[in-house]
Design a protein around this motif. Structure first.
Motif, mmCIF file in Angstrom:
data_model
loop_
_atom_site.group_PDB
_atom_site.id
_atom_site.type_symbol
_atom_site.label_atom_id
_atom_site.label_comp_id
_atom_site.label_asym_id
_atom_site.label_seq_id
_atom_site.Cartn_x
_atom_site.Cartn_y
_atom_site.Cartn_z
ATOM 1 N N VAL A 111 0.841 -1.191 0.000
ATOM 2 C CA VAL A 111 0.000 0.000 0.000
ATOM 3 C C VAL A 111 0.881 1.247 0.000
ATOM 4 C CG1 VAL A 111 -1.731 1.312 1.293
ATOM 5 C CG2 VAL A 111 -1.888 -1.179 1.175
ATOM 6 N N ARG A 112 0.608 2.146 -0.919
ATOM 7 C CA ARG A 112 1.389 3.377 -1.051
ATOM 8 C C ARG A 112 0.804 4.452 -0.133
ATOM 9 N NH1 ARG A 112 0.204 4.223 -7.129
ATOM 10 N NH2 ARG A 112 -1.837 3.670 -6.220
ATOM 11 N N THR A 113 1.647 5.006 0.717
ATOM 12 C CA THR A 113 1.178 5.871 1.798
ATOM 13 C C THR A 113 1.832 7.247 1.748
ATOM 14 O OG1 THR A 113 0.755 3.992 3.275
ATOM 15 C CG2 THR A 113 1.048 6.137 4.307
ATOM 16 N N LEU A 114 1.035 8.275 2.046
ATOM 17 C CA LEU A 114 1.533 9.633 2.256
ATOM 18 C C LEU A 114 1.151 10.076 3.662
ATOM 19 C CD1 LEU A 114 2.604 12.466 1.398
ATOM 20 C CD2 LEU A 114 0.283 12.948 0.551
ATOM 21 N N ALA A 115 2.128 10.572 4.437
ATOM 22 C CA ALA A 115 1.876 11.139 5.762
ATOM 23 C C ALA A 115 2.351 12.583 5.740
ATOM 24 C CB ALA A 115 2.612 10.356 6.836
ATOM 25 N N ILE A 116 1.499 13.512 6.173
ATOM 26 C CA ILE A 116 1.848 14.925 6.058
ATOM 27 C C ILE A 116 1.252 15.739 7.202
ATOM 28 C CG2 ILE A 116 -0.119 15.275 4.501
ATOM 29 C CD1 ILE A 116 1.451 17.571 3.187
ATOM 30 N N GLY A 135 5.846 14.791 13.582
ATOM 31 C CA GLY A 135 6.281 13.587 14.261
ATOM 32 C C GLY A 135 5.138 12.696 14.706
ATOM 33 N N HIS A 136 3.963 13.271 14.826
ATOM 34 C CA HIS A 136 2.823 12.477 15.272
ATOM 35 C C HIS A 136 2.261 11.596 14.162
ATOM 36 C CE1 HIS A 136 3.173 15.410 18.497
ATOM 37 N NE2 HIS A 136 2.509 14.555 19.249
ATOM 38 N N VAL A 137 2.226 12.106 12.925
ATOM 39 C CA VAL A 137 1.729 11.280 11.823
ATOM 40 C C VAL A 137 2.807 10.371 11.253
ATOM 41 C CG1 VAL A 137 -0.182 12.771 11.150
ATOM 42 C CG2 VAL A 137 2.087 13.168 10.169
ATOM 43 N N THR A 138 4.026 10.497 11.760
ATOM 44 C CA THR A 138 5.118 9.625 11.323
ATOM 45 C C THR A 138 5.618 8.790 12.501
ATOM 46 O OG1 THR A 138 6.702 11.452 11.638
ATOM 47 C CG2 THR A 138 5.793 11.134 9.426
ATOM 48 N N ASP A 194 -2.412 5.204 -2.062
ATOM 49 C CA ASP A 194 -3.614 4.457 -1.697
ATOM 50 C C ASP A 194 -4.175 4.941 -0.361
ATOM 51 O OD1 ASP A 194 -3.219 2.540 -3.923
ATOM 52 O OD2 ASP A 194 -1.466 1.933 -2.734
ATOM 53 N N PHE A 195 -3.271 5.407 0.505
ATOM 54 C CA PHE A 195 -3.668 5.847 1.849
ATOM 55 C C PHE A 195 -2.940 7.145 2.170
ATOM 56 C CE2 PHE A 195 -2.969 5.450 6.599
ATOM 57 C CZ PHE A 195 -4.268 5.805 6.943
ATOM 58 N N ILE A 196 -3.703 8.137 2.581
ATOM 59 C CA ILE A 196 -3.152 9.442 2.930
ATOM 60 C C ILE A 196 -3.580 9.780 4.348
ATOM 61 C CG2 ILE A 196 -3.171 11.914 2.404
ATOM 62 C CD1 ILE A 196 -3.909 11.119 -0.504
ATOM 63 N N ARG A 197 -2.632 10.144 5.197
ATOM 64 C CA ARG A 197 -2.984 10.580 6.545
ATOM 65 C C ARG A 197 -2.376 11.954 6.804
ATOM 66 N NH1 ARG A 197 0.753 6.186 7.696
ATOM 67 N NH2 ARG A 197 2.655 6.953 8.711
ATOM 68 N N LEU A 198 -3.150 12.806 7.446
ATOM 69 C CA LEU A 198 -2.689 14.155 7.722
ATOM 70 C C LEU A 198 -3.193 14.607 9.077
ATOM 71 C CD1 LEU A 198 -5.028 16.806 6.556
ATOM 72 C CD2 LEU A 198 -5.217 14.685 5.270
ATOM 73 N N ASN A 199 -2.489 15.572 9.633
ATOM 74 C CA ASN A 199 -2.869 16.145 10.925
ATOM 75 C C ASN A 199 -2.981 17.650 10.770
ATOM 76 O OD1 ASN A 199 -2.248 17.570 13.538
ATOM 77 N ND2 ASN A 199 -2.274 15.482 14.336
ATOM 78 N N PHE A 200 -4.150 18.197 11.157
ATOM 79 C CA PHE A 200 -4.329 19.635 11.286
ATOM 80 C C PHE A 200 -4.107 19.984 12.761
ATOM 81 C CE2 PHE A 200 -7.417 19.497 7.525
ATOM 82 C CZ PHE A 200 -6.495 20.040 6.634
#
Length: 553
Positions: free
Chosen positions: A345-350, A357-360, A413-419
């Protein structure tokens, strides 16, 4: 290593990626007054929620591995829980247990620091001076002071970092006075224990993610070299700054040094021992680096004393920092990120610096690196270095700009982000700024939802804990707002115990959701650890058997 996840044969898939939005510090408030989330014009969030299955998740206490349900959740344990899909006992619980059983004091790290100090040096403790139980707890400090006395340490100095975020914003003296009394009880002809220096946690020492190394520089100077404004007592320092800087809260109190005859009473010298007693890692790594790293270029340390240094816990398992620690952190394995990498699964964390550091790191089980460089992309957008109330929108638009490119790109395929807005601005206690931060974030949610519609993606919206939903102090019995002498509400800058949202927006499902293997009604009574299994299912896989259940049925 984990095995690849099994495909879910009942899942018909979606055209676009699964997008996980973590609204840091945004919960469902218990009180009408002081709920800046409910008080904000969250038009886009409300619209998404109205047409989507949604529920509330627990994000504090035992649901995230803390000792009791009276303990506030925080971003560290929240992202751990979401990323690993299960609940592990976390820092506060591990430290308390280690002290209770005596394991801390029989471990080699404690023996090193205490025996070294007992030879004639000074034992120094540096850390967050409160019982907020998010980064530290005063009970842990007191237990170590008592043990140090038993172990024959003659001289002990405490360097305090005032809180005002995880506890009341002007509660410093509520901790100083009883603690001074405690030190006086412990002290005698053969044991000299005193507070030596300090300042507010957002002014000295407790920076994170390299956002503002000048904080650590100021902390180093005041703790190590005794450079700073001198006072006879800690109370005098607090009262003086409050008088000179009207409205200042504890987290922003300027640095101070306790001195006698113009000479600091607690500089850190060669042969001393130092314990950094915070158990949480993110705001511990930089001061640890200043003490431990030979090649250090973040600021001029000047005289660097040769000390026996220990952290409360191992703050970074990959970097093995610190080299010596009193309590082993939870061993978090089989994270969602590891499973997704094993499954291709291809992932983006931003996020921006404040929560990158929290999303990674935290999301991946306190792991600094990637599981697969080819499959994972980490993006950090540099945070502004200034008080958050001055830019309450923070970098949510810039984060969204990149998300809008990523969603239709076909690369992920999966993107996670933190505001970060709800948490970082929430900690300022400035209500108007928090409302501004919420509405700025809501605009970005609207942009993301439009991109999700166009790409046929799935959007999961949640939070790691509450904060902006509880901005005023309330009487625990009556629920009435606590007020200052002028009648205005007393600001609350700490996290809340409130539940957080979980919204599953799946626009390519029509009518009564006939095209997916889950019901329009979500499971109730779950914690944020259920986010992992939820995302795995939405990606078309079967979650690991030991993961907490998904919110979708």
């Amino acid at each position: 290593m984990v095995e690849a996840l099994k495909k879910d044969p009942s899942w018909k898939g979606r055209r676009g990626p699964v997008v996980l939005v973590i609204m840091d510090g945004v919960g469902y408030g218990k009180y009408k007054e002081g709920d800046a989330v409910a008080d904000s014009k969250m038009y886009h969030l409300d619209a998404i929620r109205a047409k989507s299955p949604n529920t509330k998740l627990k994000a504090h206490g035992k649901a995230v591995g803390l000792p009791s349900d009276d303990d506030m959740g925080n971003s560290e344990v929240g992202h751990n829980a979401m990323g690993c899909g299960r609940v592990f006992n976390q820092g506060a619980a591990l430290v308390s247990k280690s002290i209770e059983t005596g394991a801390m004091f029989t471990g080699q790290a404690w023996k090193d620091v205490s025996s070294n100090a007992a030879k004639g040096g000074t034992l120094h403790f540096i850390g967050l001076f409160s019982d907020g139980n998010v980064h530290s707890h005063l009970d842990h400090l007191k237990a170590m002071i008592k043990q140090a006395k038993k172990d024959g340490v003659k001289k002990l100095r405490v360097h305090v970092l005032f809180d005002g975020r995880d506890v009341g914003e002007t509660s410093a003296l509520d901790y100083v006075d009883p603690f001074e009394a405690f030190l006086k009880e412990q002290s005698g002809s053969d044991f000299d224990a005193r507070i030596a220096s300090g300042g507010g946690r957002m002014w000295i020492t407790m920076d994170r993610y390299g956002a503002d190394w000048s904080m650590v520089d100021r902390g180093w100077k005041v703790h190590v070299h005794g450079e700073g404004r001198q006072f006879a007592t800690t109370r005098e320092a607090v009262e003086t700054y409050r008088k000179e800087i009207p409205g200042i809260i504890d987290q922003d109190l300027k640095e101070f040094v306790i001195a006698e005859g113009g000479k600091p009473i607690g500089t850190i010298e060669d042969g001393d021992s130092v314990v950094y007693f915070n158990f949480r890692g993110d705001r511990s790594l930089e001061i640890t680096a200043a003490f431990e790293e030979d090649k250090f270029d973040k600021f001029d340390r000047g005289r660097r004393p040769k000390v026996c240094y220990a952290g409360m816990m191992e703050y970074d398992g990959d970097l093995h920092a610190p080299k010596r620690y009193l309590v082993s952190p939870p061993s978090i394995d089989k994270t969602m990120g590891e499973y997704l990498a094993a499954s291709g699964v291809r992932t983006l964390a931003i996020s921006e610096t404040q929560k990158y550091g929290h999303v990674t790191y935290f999301f991946n089980g306190n792991r600094t690196g990637k599981f697969d460089d080819k499959l994972e992309t980490f993006v950090e957008i540099k945070s502004d270095v200034l008080p958050f109330e001055q830019r309450p929108w923070m970098k949510c638009a810039e984060i969204t700009d990149q998300i809008l490119e990523a969603i239709p790109s076909g690369k992920y395929d999966f993107i996670r982000l933190n505001f970060p807005n709800g948490d970082m601005v929430g900690h300022t206690g400035i209500y108007q700024a928090v409302v501004c931060s919420m509405e700025a974030m809501d605009l970005q949610l609207g942009r993301i939802a439009k991109a999700v519609d166009e790409a046929g993606a799935v959007l999961v919206i949640t939070a790691d804990h509450g904060n902006s939903d509880d901005m005023f102090e309330h009487d625990k019995k009556s629920g009435a707002v606590s007020r200052k002498e002028d009648g205005s509400p007393k600001a609350k800058t700490s996290h809340s115990l409130n539940p957080v949202p979980c919204i599953v927006y799946d626009p390519e499902c029509k009518g009564e959701y006939p095209n997916k293997p889950y019901d329009s009604i979500l499971n109730e009574g779950l914690g944020i650890s259920s986010i992992a299994a939820t995302c795995i299912r939405l990606l078309g896989y079967v979650p690991p058997k030991d993961y907490d259940p998904a919110v979708i049925r």
